[in-house]
Scaffold this motif. Structure first.
Motif, short mmCIF file in Angstrom:
data_model
loop_
_atom_site.label_atom_id
_atom_site.label_comp_id
_atom_site.label_asym_id
_atom_site.label_seq_id
_atom_site.Cartn_x
_atom_site.Cartn_y
_atom_site.Cartn_z
N ARG A 98 -15.76 -11.26 -0.77
CA ARG A 98 -16.25 -12.11 0.32
C ARG A 98 -16.39 -13.56 -0.12
N ASN A 99 -16.59 -13.79 -1.42
CA ASN A 99 -16.78 -15.15 -1.91
C ASN A 99 -15.49 -15.80 -2.41
N MET A 100 -14.36 -15.11 -2.25
CA MET A 100 -13.09 -15.66 -2.71
C MET A 100 -12.58 -16.73 -1.75
N ASN A 101 -12.00 -17.79 -2.32
CA ASN A 101 -11.29 -18.74 -1.47
C ASN A 101 -9.86 -18.25 -1.29
N ASP A 102 -9.10 -18.94 -0.46
CA ASP A 102 -7.74 -18.49 -0.16
C ASP A 102 -6.87 -18.43 -1.41
N ASP A 103 -6.99 -19.42 -2.26
CA ASP A 103 -6.14 -19.45 -3.46
C ASP A 103 -6.42 -18.25 -4.36
N ASP A 104 -7.70 -17.93 -4.56
CA ASP A 104 -8.05 -16.79 -5.41
C ASP A 104 -7.57 -15.48 -4.78
N LEU A 105 -7.74 -15.37 -3.47
CA LEU A 105 -7.33 -14.15 -2.77
C LEU A 105 -5.83 -13.92 -2.87
N LEU A 106 -5.06 -14.98 -2.62
CA LEU A 106 -3.60 -14.86 -2.68
C LEU A 106 -3.12 -14.59 -4.09
N GLU A 107 -3.77 -15.20 -5.07
CA GLU A 107 -3.38 -14.98 -6.46
C GLU A 107 -3.62 -13.54 -6.88
N LYS A 108 -4.78 -13.00 -6.48
CA LYS A 108 -5.10 -11.62 -6.83
C LYS A 108 -4.13 -10.65 -6.17
N ALA A 109 -3.81 -10.90 -4.90
CA ALA A 109 -2.90 -10.02 -4.18
C ALA A 109 -1.50 -10.07 -4.77
N SER A 110 -1.08 -11.25 -5.23
CA SER A 110 0.28 -11.40 -5.76
C SER A 110 0.46 -10.71 -7.10
N LYS A 111 -0.65 -10.41 -7.78
CA LYS A 111 -0.58 -9.77 -9.09
C LYS A 111 -0.62 -8.25 -9.01
N PHE A 112 -0.64 -7.71 -7.79
CA PHE A 112 -0.68 -6.25 -7.63
C PHE A 112 0.60 -5.64 -8.20
N VAL A 113 0.44 -4.67 -9.08
CA VAL A 113 1.57 -3.98 -9.69
C VAL A 113 1.48 -2.50 -9.33
N PRO A 114 2.43 -1.98 -8.54
CA PRO A 114 2.40 -0.55 -8.22
C PRO A 114 2.66 0.28 -9.47
N LYS A 115 1.95 1.38 -9.59
CA LYS A 115 2.04 2.21 -10.79
C LYS A 115 2.60 3.59 -10.47
N VAL A 116 3.15 4.21 -11.50
CA VAL A 116 3.57 5.60 -11.42
C VAL A 116 2.50 6.45 -12.08
N ALA A 117 2.03 7.47 -11.38
CA ALA A 117 1.04 8.39 -11.94
C ALA A 117 1.77 9.57 -12.58
N PHE A 118 1.63 9.71 -13.88
CA PHE A 118 2.22 10.83 -14.61
C PHE A 118 1.14 11.89 -14.79
N MET A 119 1.33 13.03 -14.15
CA MET A 119 0.31 14.08 -14.09
C MET A 119 0.80 15.29 -14.88
#
Length: 290
Positions: free
Chosen positions: A2-23
């Motif tokens: 809730r306290n993130m500004n737009d730049d922080d929010l966009l930066e965090k979202a852009s760093k999302f890395v999808p992972k493979v779950a090895f079970m």
């Protein structure tokens, strides 16, 4: 957040890395873990590991520098051919689904090995919206012959499918599997010998719910040529690794609508004895990072 500004929010979202779950579904230790450790090395943040072993197995011997250290989940005893196998698979899926970055889910045994490096496996799985779960109509006694008429009308014989329990699936399908109660109850009550839940529940469920996004094939190579209820076990391989190259490039299949000879990313059943050779050729043949 809730306290993130737009730049922080966009930066965090852009760093999302999808992972493979090895079970990993195993009764105890993972004898081929040194090969898997080599497979995972250098790719931290792109995968998750979950291990379902027998509750009596402590896992205390796992080295702290191993990718498997501390990766066991709460478990229950598993008995082949029973609903306890499905329960374990759903337990693994549910544990992996708690991490929203896990987008692909691979069920592995203690005798399975990767036959390509991590980058190829990751790109292959992330590059498609299809799941890889074997599901086919077998008219023989060992297929439709295992259908119990008491399953009707919730599951009909026309919907009945057979396949391998070892799968690789998309997150959407994983959610469907862990949330299913309707078909789970039917199989739990009426799939009794000669019906085996691990051979029929998921193939039938996927055929009913999401057949349009399933490839209907496995990406694990298994040799059934010798007949019998269990596949061939590999207790020895030559260092010329013809077997590995045959597994890697010896088939033909469809991937995203195109023909390819990379059909299998994994293989089983490998005993611990070939581990020395597998580690030796991991870089030169399988393409693992040195």
């Amino acid at each position: 957040m809730r306290n993130m500004n737009d730049d922080d929010l966009l930066e965090k979202a852009s760093k999302f890395v999808p992972k493979v779950a090895f079970m990993f579904l195993t009764p105890g230790p993972l004898p081929l873990s040194p090969l898997w450790d080599k497979f995972f090395k250098g790719h931290e943040g792109m995968y998750s590991i979950y291990v379902h072993s027998h509750p009596s197995y402590s896992g205390s011997h796992v080295p702290q520098d191993s990718a498997f250290y501390g990766r066991r989940i709460p478990s229950q005893p598993v008995y082949w051919g029973t609903m306890s196998m499905i329960d374990a698979e759903r337990r693994l899926l549910a544990s992996a689904l708690l991490d929203s970055s896990n987008q692909r889910f691979v069920l592995l045994s203690d005798s399975r090995i990767p036959v390509f490096n991590f980058t190829i496996v990751y790109n292959y799985l992330m590059g498609t919206n299809y799941s890889f779960l074997s599901s086919y109509d077998d008219p023989r006694k060992i297929g439709r012959g295992r259908y119990n008429r008491q399953m009707w009308p919730i599951v009909t014989v026309e919907q009945w499918r057979k396949g391998s329990q070892w799968f690789e699936i998309h997150r959407n399908l994983a959610v469907k599997i862990v949330s299913d109660q309707k078909y789970y109850q039917v199989f739990n009550e009426f799939c009794v010998k000669p019906c085996y839940n691990d051979k029929h529940y998921l193939p039938t469920l996927v055929n009913i719910l999401l057949s349009n996004v399933n490839s209907n094939r496995s990406i694990t190579c298994v040799d059934w040529s010798r007949g019998g209820p269990h596949p061939r076990k590999y207790g020895w391989i030559d260092e010329n690794v013809e077997l590995l190259n045959q597994i890697r490039f010896g088939a033909e299949c469809k991937y995203n609508g195109n023909t390819t000879n990379i059909c299998y990313l994994f293989a089983r059943k490998f005993l611990p004895s070939p581990l020395r050779v597998l580690l030796k050729v991991a870089s030169s043949v399988l393409g693992f990072d040195p």
